[in-house]
Motif scaffolding. Structure first.
Motif, short mmCIF file in Angstrom:
data_model
loop_
_atom_site.label_atom_id
_atom_site.label_comp_id
_atom_site.label_asym_id
_atom_site.label_seq_id
_atom_site.Cartn_x
_atom_site.Cartn_y
_atom_site.Cartn_z
N LYS A 36 0.79 -1.24 0.00
CA LYS A 36 0.00 0.00 0.00
C LYS A 36 0.82 1.28 0.00
CE LYS A 36 -3.96 -2.13 2.13
NZ LYS A 36 -4.83 -2.25 3.25
N ALA A 37 2.12 1.18 0.18
CA ALA A 37 2.96 2.39 0.23
C ALA A 37 2.88 3.14 -1.09
CB ALA A 37 4.40 2.02 0.56
N VAL A 38 2.83 4.45 -1.00
CA VAL A 38 2.74 5.30 -2.19
C VAL A 38 4.11 5.34 -2.87
CG1 VAL A 38 2.25 7.63 -3.03
CG2 VAL A 38 0.91 6.68 -1.14
N MET A 39 4.09 5.09 -4.16
CA MET A 39 5.32 5.09 -4.96
C MET A 39 5.57 6.46 -5.56
SD MET A 39 4.90 1.56 -7.03
CE MET A 39 5.95 0.23 -6.54
N THR A 40 6.78 6.70 -5.98
CA THR A 40 7.11 7.93 -6.68
C THR A 40 6.25 8.06 -7.93
OG1 THR A 40 9.37 7.76 -5.86
CG2 THR A 40 9.00 9.25 -7.71
N ASP A 41 6.10 6.96 -8.66
CA ASP A 41 5.27 6.92 -9.86
C ASP A 41 4.23 5.81 -9.66
OD1 ASP A 41 4.10 6.75 -12.35
OD2 ASP A 41 5.97 6.42 -13.45
N ASP A 42 2.98 6.18 -9.48
CA ASP A 42 1.91 5.21 -9.22
C ASP A 42 1.77 4.16 -10.32
OD1 ASP A 42 1.25 6.34 -6.79
OD2 ASP A 42 -0.29 7.65 -7.64
N LYS A 43 2.20 4.49 -11.52
CA LYS A 43 2.10 3.54 -12.64
C LYS A 43 2.98 2.31 -12.41
CE LYS A 43 1.36 7.36 -15.77
NZ LYS A 43 2.09 8.30 -16.58
N GLU A 44 3.98 2.45 -11.56
CA GLU A 44 4.90 1.34 -11.28
C GLU A 44 4.25 0.26 -10.41
OE1 GLU A 44 7.97 0.85 -12.57
OE2 GLU A 44 7.71 2.67 -13.75
N ASN A 45 3.16 0.59 -9.76
CA ASN A 45 2.47 -0.37 -8.89
C ASN A 45 1.53 -1.22 -9.73
OD1 ASN A 45 1.47 -1.78 -6.76
ND2 ASN A 45 0.83 0.01 -5.59
N ASP A 46 2.12 -2.02 -10.60
CA ASP A 46 1.37 -2.84 -11.54
C ASP A 46 1.37 -4.31 -11.10
OD1 ASP A 46 3.97 -3.58 -12.08
OD2 ASP A 46 4.01 -2.76 -14.11
N ALA A 47 0.83 -5.18 -11.94
CA ALA A 47 0.73 -6.61 -11.62
C ALA A 47 2.11 -7.22 -11.37
CB ALA A 47 0.00 -7.34 -12.74
N PHE A 48 3.09 -6.84 -12.17
CA PHE A 48 4.45 -7.37 -11.99
C PHE A 48 4.99 -7.01 -10.61
CE2 PHE A 48 9.06 -6.78 -12.16
CZ PHE A 48 9.46 -8.06 -12.51
N PHE A 49 4.86 -5.74 -10.23
CA PHE A 49 5.34 -5.32 -8.92
C PHE A 49 4.62 -6.08 -7.82
CE2 PHE A 49 4.75 -2.89 -5.07
CZ PHE A 49 6.06 -2.72 -4.67
N LYS A 50 3.31 -6.20 -7.94
CA LYS A 50 2.53 -6.88 -6.90
C LYS A 50 2.96 -8.34 -6.76
CE LYS A 50 -1.25 -3.67 -7.27
NZ LYS A 50 -2.51 -3.31 -7.82
N GLU A 51 3.23 -8.98 -7.88
CA GLU A 51 3.69 -10.38 -7.84
C GLU A 51 5.04 -10.48 -7.12
OE1 GLU A 51 5.09 -13.96 -10.87
OE2 GLU A 51 4.07 -12.22 -11.69
#
Length: 152
Positions: free
Chosen positions: A86-101
Motif C-alpha cells: 500500500k505504500a505510495v510510490m514515486t510513480d503510481d504507474k509502477e504499482n502494476d501486476a508485476f510489482f505486486k507479484e
C-alpha cells in the motif's frame, strides 16, 4: 571612426545577457559572471513512502543477514514489511501486476524465514531474488546494493 567603434562595442555589450558583478572578499575583489541570472530555488528531494519503506527493509535485512550468519535467534516477522502493498510510490504507474507479484514473492520468502528458521538462509536469499527480479525491471539503481544482501 573611434566613436563608431565605441558605439558598436556598446551595442554588442548591451545586447549580451551576461552580467558581471563584483564580489568583495577579504583580500581581493573577484568578478562573478552569470548568464541569464535566474532565481533557482534549491528543492530538497523527498523520498516516497515506498522508497522510505524499502530503505527500512534494506536495513532490517542487513541486520537479519548477520543474525542468520551467526546462528542467532531470528525474532518475529516485521509487520511493517506488509506496507509494501500500500505504500505510495514515486510513480503510481509502477504499482502494476508485476510489482505486486514480486512484492508477494518477497513477503512470502521473508515470512518463511521466521516460520522455518532451519532454512532461513535459503528463504532469505529467495527474498533477495524477488527484490532483484523486480528492480531489474522497475528501478535498477539499487541492484548492486541489493546483491550485497545475499548470504553465501
Amino acid at each position: 571612426m573611434n566613436r563608431f567603434l565605441l558605439f558598436i562595442s556598446l551595442i554588442i555589450l548591451a545586447s549580451c545577457n551576461k552580467k558581471v558583478e563584483k564580489i568583495e572578499t577579504k583580500n581581493d575583489s573577484v568578478e562573478k559572471s552569470s548568464e541569464n541570472k535566474e532565481d533557482k530555488k534549491f528543492e530538497m528531494y523527498e523520498m516516497s513512502e515506498m522508497s522510505l519503506l524499502m530503505e527500512q527493509i534494506y536495513v532490517d535485512n542487513e541486520r537479519l543477514k548477520e543474525r542468520i550468519k551467526k546462528g542467532d535467534t531470528i525474532g518475529k516477522f516485521p509487520n511493517h514489511f506488509l506496507k509494501i502493498h500500500k505504500a505510495v510510490m514515486t510513480d503510481d504507474k509502477e504499482n502494476d501486476a508485476f510489482f505486486k507479484e514480486q512484492a508477494n514473492n518477497f513477503i512470502k520468502a521473508q515470512q518463511m524465514i521466521y516460520e522455518d528458521p532451519k532454512n532461513a538462509k535459503e528463504h532469505f536469499n529467495k527474498g533477495v531474488d524477488a527484490c532483484l527480479k523486480c528492480h531489474q525491471v522497475k528501478c535498477g539503481g539499487p541492484i548492486p546494493r541489493i546483491k550485497k544482501l545475499y548470504i553465501e
